[in-house]
Motif scaffolding. Sequence first.
Motif, mmCIF file in Angstrom:
data_model
loop_
_atom_site.group_PDB
_atom_site.id
_atom_site.type_symbol
_atom_site.label_atom_id
_atom_site.label_comp_id
_atom_site.label_asym_id
_atom_site.label_seq_id
_atom_site.Cartn_x
_atom_site.Cartn_y
_atom_site.Cartn_z
ATOM 1 N N ILE A 560 0.852 -1.209 0.000
ATOM 2 C CA ILE A 560 0.000 0.000 0.000
ATOM 3 C C ILE A 560 0.884 1.255 0.000
ATOM 4 O O ILE A 560 1.843 1.349 0.778
ATOM 5 C CB ILE A 560 -0.974 0.001 1.214
ATOM 6 C CG1 ILE A 560 -2.035 -1.087 0.995
ATOM 7 C CG2 ILE A 560 -1.633 1.373 1.410
ATOM 8 C CD1 ILE A 560 -3.051 -1.218 2.108
ATOM 9 N N GLY A 561 0.576 2.131 -0.939
ATOM 10 C CA GLY A 561 1.356 3.377 -1.042
ATOM 11 C C GLY A 561 2.663 3.181 -1.791
ATOM 12 O O GLY A 561 3.415 4.130 -2.013
ATOM 13 N N LEU A 590 -9.008 -6.801 -4.593
ATOM 14 C CA LEU A 590 -10.224 -6.003 -4.394
ATOM 15 C C LEU A 590 -10.505 -5.791 -2.901
ATOM 16 O O LEU A 590 -10.878 -4.699 -2.475
ATOM 17 C CB LEU A 590 -11.419 -6.665 -5.096
ATOM 18 C CG LEU A 590 -11.301 -6.681 -6.631
ATOM 19 C CD1 LEU A 590 -12.469 -7.436 -7.262
ATOM 20 C CD2 LEU A 590 -11.236 -5.239 -7.193
ATOM 21 N N GLU A 591 -10.262 -6.869 -2.121
ATOM 22 C CA GLU A 591 -10.501 -6.745 -0.670
ATOM 23 C C GLU A 591 -9.564 -5.699 -0.058
ATOM 24 O O GLU A 591 -9.987 -4.779 0.648
ATOM 25 C CB GLU A 591 -10.194 -8.077 0.032
ATOM 26 C CG GLU A 591 -11.251 -9.153 -0.120
ATOM 27 C CD GLU A 591 -10.707 -10.531 0.312
ATOM 28 O OE1 GLU A 591 -11.292 -11.525 -0.111
ATOM 29 O OE2 GLU A 591 -9.683 -10.591 1.052
ATOM 30 N N VAL A 592 -8.270 -5.857 -0.361
ATOM 31 C CA VAL A 592 -7.281 -4.967 0.260
ATOM 32 C C VAL A 592 -7.484 -3.537 -0.229
ATOM 33 O O VAL A 592 -7.353 -2.572 0.541
ATOM 34 C CB VAL A 592 -5.841 -5.459 -0.019
ATOM 35 C CG1 VAL A 592 -4.804 -4.495 0.541
ATOM 36 C CG2 VAL A 592 -5.628 -6.847 0.562
ATOM 37 N N LYS A 593 -7.859 -3.422 -1.523
ATOM 38 C CA LYS A 593 -8.055 -2.076 -2.070
ATOM 39 C C LYS A 593 -9.191 -1.359 -1.331
ATOM 40 O O LYS A 593 -9.070 -0.178 -0.965
ATOM 41 C CB LYS A 593 -8.371 -2.164 -3.563
ATOM 42 C CG LYS A 593 -8.333 -0.833 -4.244
ATOM 43 C CD LYS A 593 -8.435 -0.957 -5.729
ATOM 44 C CE LYS A 593 -8.495 0.448 -6.291
ATOM 45 N NZ LYS A 593 -8.672 0.446 -7.711
ATOM 46 N N GLY A 600 -8.131 5.962 3.023
ATOM 47 C CA GLY A 600 -7.578 7.011 2.161
ATOM 48 C C GLY A 600 -6.197 6.676 1.647
ATOM 49 O O GLY A 600 -5.393 7.566 1.339
ATOM 50 N N GLU A 601 -5.901 5.357 1.517
ATOM 51 C CA GLU A 601 -4.582 4.958 1.008
ATOM 52 C C GLU A 601 -4.707 4.395 -0.397
ATOM 53 O O GLU A 601 -5.769 4.023 -0.851
ATOM 54 C CB GLU A 601 -3.967 3.897 1.950
ATOM 55 C CG GLU A 601 -3.622 4.472 3.321
ATOM 56 C CD GLU A 601 -3.356 3.375 4.360
ATOM 57 O OE1 GLU A 601 -2.669 3.674 5.349
ATOM 58 O OE2 GLU A 601 -3.842 2.240 4.183
#
Length: 764
Positions: A560-561, A590-593, A600-601
Amino acid sequence: MLTTLKRIVQEVNQIPGLENALERLVFLVKETMQVDACALYLADYKAQELVLKATEGFDKQAINTVKIGFNEGLIGLVGQREEPLNIENAQIHPRFKHFPEVKEESFFAFIGTPIIHQRKVLGVISMQQKSIRRFSEDEEAFLVTLATQIGLEIANAEMLGNNNSADDFSSVSQKTINGIPGSSGLALGIGVVQNVKYELSQIMVNKTDDPDEQIASYRHAVELTRAQVTHLSDGLSNTIPDDVKSIFQLYHQLLDANSLGREVEQKIREGWSAASALKLVVELYATRFKNMDDAYMQERAVDIVDLSNRILANILGASNATSAIDIAKDLKQGTILVAKEVTASMLAEFQHLNLQAIVSIQGSNNSHAAILARAMGVPAVMGLGTIPLSLLDGKELFVDGYSGQVVVSPEPQVKSEYQQLIDEEEALYRRIESESDAASVSQDNCEMTLLVNAGLSAEVEVTQYEQGAGVGLYRTEIPFMLRERFPSEQEQFELYRGLLSSCPNKEITMRTLDVGGDKPLPYFPIVEDNPFLGWRGIRMTLDHPDIFLVQVRAMLRASIGLTNLHILLPMISTLSEIDDAKRLIKQAFLEVKEEAIKRGEMLSKPAIGVMLEVPAVIFQLDQLAKRVDFFSVGTNDLTQYLLAVDRNNARVAGLYSSYHPSVLQALYHIIKTSERCNIPVTVCGELAGDPNGAVILMAMGYRKLSMNAHSLRKINWVIRNLVLSEIESLLPSILSCDSPSDVKSLVDSHLEAKGLGGLVRAGS
Ligand code: PEP
Ligand code: MG
């Protein structure tokens, strides 16, 4: 026949000293087969002779004096033709040669068969009869089978120099043992046997000068064992069935001084050490029990051996393992880790003990233990065969990771020569090291991308990620192997986050779990007849979406990021496996997104690639290229599967080579197809970190190589000193070589001519 054979071989194997054992062997053969004579000759290759070593029926005076050339007599003929010879009347055979010392005038029928080990004739065993007759097929089959069974023992005894006396192992004389080069480099140090499981079968018998002390040590060990057995049986007494209880009673009886103890102490008084005396007595008992008709009594052999292994452990005890470390400290020397099979966790432990080298009794050049040793830049020798661990424990060892030799107790003169070689090697390596930061550009301006293989020993490598253009292969299985259960998503997340965030601007390729084969998980045992062809890599994880999804989620959360995550799928052999894996990755994405968006990441899509390591996929590259973003060639497995040679099996190690012309043709096809399909391709197998291999791959057109951090500096050095166009013009000759050795010598001589030979050797 099989039972008789087994009985003979078992009995003979227990006899200390090759000559004593052979003497017993010929005696048993003569008695069992009811022949008039049996003789055994061993080959002396220097003199090109077969020397009579044991006989029953002929004059024993002839032992060691009768020497028959390979081109002489019937014994010579058997050795020369490498096949059995069965003759009614030896005396009229054209090759018959009379040796008066043997006194064989009255013998006519002859049968002889070679004793062969690994293609080499070690000797000849013969039976003779006074009548004129042809030996029956059964008799011939017996002798041939017996010869195959004793070959290995003779080879081992000869290799260890134990062909004279029973106590040869206790001596400190220099011995050389041949294994397989696992990781190059030279080292001197003290052998420390790790996780040694004390077993009588592993003990080499030796003599003692101090029987009283040995008797005391034996009695002490028996007392300790008695206490342990009582503790065990007390702890279980309410839960165990009666037949198990009776085993503990038997143990107590055996521990009684009037039982085993008397005979063991008798043997110690004859001059044997406590451990040796125990072995000699117990193995005799065990054989007697095993040969009884009653199945119950046969089973008791197992109990006697089990109990005796406990006593042995108390005689040698954990103190032995620590003492080897102490010896190393006292002598201000480093340690050489010796184990039946070296594991990643052993290495982690030994790093802090001034680890100089690794000796793994099992395994081969491409076992993961060897790959790990190369990653750590530690010399390693693998596959020493049936060498007893006790032979190396606490002894001074010289390890030659180039030739695969281990020298036990090197003599002072030899030792100082080895030390000189080590110093020279270090000097060369420092030279390479001093320029390791320079870019990997050849003399004619071809720029290579060098990446690091990581993950094998997480702790060691953390500091090495900075090297190279990124991580070309992160083997995620090792952190799984070092635990006692599957790591949780959070644990995996922390590990992966650490890696991804430590080099945010470099690509990091994380391979999904590739267990199976020679990478077992202690808490998830997979028992299969052919693990390398079985439930391995993606095959296992697709059957367990729970494991796969947790891992992929951890990877995605860790990215992430960031934008540097590449996910690599191992052991792909069919297209549907990619489709299935991509579906699961998409689900996790999709879950992690969704979770990230809520906070807001940002989550970027990872690049997805496949390992090209199963030959089948080489013929589906076009379809593969449409499904994934990149390829990564695993030459270790590709070689294993193309050549049908187990990468872990020392016996066939001579057949395993990534320089095999067929492997090179496959690699050439892969790069040409990938170029046409416009898909990035990396090589992450060991070939990429081998100087010759890297050069060949460059000539084919590969521009991204991933290797252990240790090889990276060296390959960088080679590239910077290389004129690529010269190697490119050599490529057609390389590709049309007949054999791996031709390929190697062609490339070797080119590099040698360019002044890169010595440097290639340093640390290669
Ligand atoms: C390979 O097979 O070449 C490879 C890099 O993977 P591993 O050695 O982990 O099987
Ligand atoms: Mg592989």
